[in-house]
Design an enzyme around this catalytic site. Structure first.
Site, mmCIF file in Angstrom:
data_model
loop_
_atom_site.group_PDB
_atom_site.id
_atom_site.type_symbol
_atom_site.label_atom_id
_atom_site.label_comp_id
_atom_site.label_asym_id
_atom_site.label_seq_id
_atom_site.Cartn_x
_atom_site.Cartn_y
_atom_site.Cartn_z
ATOM 1 C CG ASP A 1 -1.940 1.039 1.262
ATOM 2 O OD1 ASP A 1 -2.057 1.775 0.262
ATOM 3 O OD2 ASP A 1 -2.648 1.148 2.282
ATOM 4 C CG ASP B 1 -2.953 3.716 -2.918
ATOM 5 O OD1 ASP B 1 -4.075 3.158 -2.859
ATOM 6 O OD2 ASP B 1 -2.454 4.343 -1.982
ATOM 7 C CD GLU B 2 -5.421 -0.725 -0.102
ATOM 8 O OE1 GLU B 2 -5.800 -1.400 0.847
ATOM 9 O OE2 GLU B 2 -6.028 0.295 -0.492
HETATM 10 MG MG LIG Z 1 -2.331 3.851 0.234
#
Ligand SMILES: [Mg+2]
Length: 413
Positions: free
Chosen positions: A19, A109-110
């Protein structure tokens, strides 16, 4: 001498949750070295993302710009640059894809990565996790936090606890000592309301949850949430890392009162339903070809209308225009018989490759991805489509600009 072991031998910690830290703000700090180490806030009217320096002053996502400025007078406010974030996301997912074929993206983003089968060719999960962080730093220039554990839930909690720019490995024999001291808010799926309900009963940590029998949690939280929370507190989370989840349809519906509905009121309901269902479609990496509108009337009769597109889509605006066309064909009956329920289902699902979802070359799709991401971080009310503003208890936020066509609003019309 007998060594006591749990009956089913525990798997090793081989699920990674990766993350990026303060993603949008980190991209800004990367691209403008004068911002390094300074409090950076992305978003002018409302905070979309705050760097850790700004978070140290108490700035949070979805906070109003004025409050953020009061809390952090030295902060540098920057306008969001969607294309830069989409490019960074693509580059990070390339690193993920180079690490293992089992990558399940869960937001811009993960992702979860299953690295259990790679020991012989790539080393232990912990070695792989260290290399992954180094590769993201070297190839993309961004800090990323990583949790490594036996289950998805534990990996996700571990990455959150390790932030910023950290790595945390939860050994199978230390799961309870890691998890149980944490506050209930760390539990996946526990929102502010549920947390409050638990607090009222003196339940503050995940360890407090773990000693309540399942029936007690079901009585407090309802069957689904009660069982979910009970399992997670005992580290039971059998969900595998799935590169693309298999579902045949995704739907949502809303019951309405029996009072007469104007076409405008029905349209507002439709916008909310399409928004939610299209977001869920994108979250699970799918595209849909068929849009189904379901209506229930005052006399409990039902009507179903559907339309199938030539090409599958996960685009909110396109889905909405199809749904509106279906609704238009039902308005006369809706007016005559009274609508008590509206449902939207997306069917004929196809698996999207990540390019189609996360690297949107079409601007609107790209905005969808960013809107999804903001909601993922700050809750579903952080951004509302214009037509819904003032209807839901949301935070008013200017709609994200469409760089390709500034005159066209992003949603709803
Ligand atoms: Mg993040």
């Amino acid at each position: 001498v007998f060594v006591s072991r749990p009956p089913s031998s525990p798997a090793t910690a081989s699920i990674i949750h990766a993350d990026l830290d303060a993603f949008f703000a980190s991209v800004e700090q990367r691209d403008d070295p004068s911002l390094g180490g300074r409090p950076v806030i992305v978003g002018i009217g409302v905070v979309m993302c705050a760097s850790y320096e700004a978070r140290a002053c108490g700035v949070r996502g979805a906070m109003g710009g004025r409050e953020a400025r009061q809390r952090c007078p030295d902060a540098v406010f920057v306008e969001p640059r969607m294309q830069a974030y989409a490019d960074a996301s693509r580059a990070v997912f390339e690193v993920f894809d180079d690490t293992t074929p089992l990558v399940e993206g869960i937001s811009i983003d993960e992702a979860f990565l299953d690295v259990g089968g790679l020991r012989r060719i790539a080393g232990s999960p912990i070695d792989i996790a260290h290399r992954l962080r180094a590769a993201v730093r070297l190839r993309v220039g961004l800090p990323i936090s990583v949790g490594v554990a036996r289950t998805k839930f534990l990996a996700k909690v571990a990455s959150a606890v390790s932030k910023p720019d950290g790595i945390l490995v939860v050994d199978p024999d230390r799961e309870s000592s890691f998890l149980h001291p944490l506050p209930v808010e760390r539990m996946w799926g526990i929102g502010a309301k549920t947390a409050q309900r638990l607090h009222q009963r003196g339940i503050r940590t995940i360890g407090d949850i773990a000693v309540v029998p399942e029936a007690g949690l079901v009585a407090m939280l309802g069957p689904a949430a009660g069982r979910h929370v009970h399992s997670l507190s005992h580290h039971r989370d059998p969900r595998p890392v799935l590169p693309a989840r298999r579902r045949r349809s995704i739907g949502t519906q809303r019951a309405l009162g029996r009072s007469p509905k104007t076409p405008e009121a029905l349209d507002i309901v439709l916008v909310g339903l399409v928004d939610r269902v299209a977001r869920r479609l994108r979250q699970c990496g799918r595209l849909a070809r068929t849009v189904v509108l379901r209506l229930r009337f005052d006399d409990f009769t039902r009507a179903t209308r559907s339309h199938t597109l030539d090409h599958a889509t996960a685009d909110t605006a396109l889905t909405l225009s199809v749904a509106r066309g279906l609704m238009a064909g039902s308005l006369a009956r809706a007016h005559r018989d009274g609508v008590t329920l509206v449902g939207i289902t997306l069917a004929n699902l196809e698996t999207a490759d990540r390019e189609q979802l996360m690297l949107p070359f079409a601007t609107r799709r790209h905005v969808d991805a960013v809107v999804d991401d903001v909601r993922h971080r700050y809750g579903s009310t952080a951004i509302n489509r214009a037509v819904l503003l003032g209807r839901d208890a949301g935070i008013e936020m200017p709609l994200l600009p469409d760089p390709a066509d500034p005159s066209s609003p992003v949603g709803g019309t």
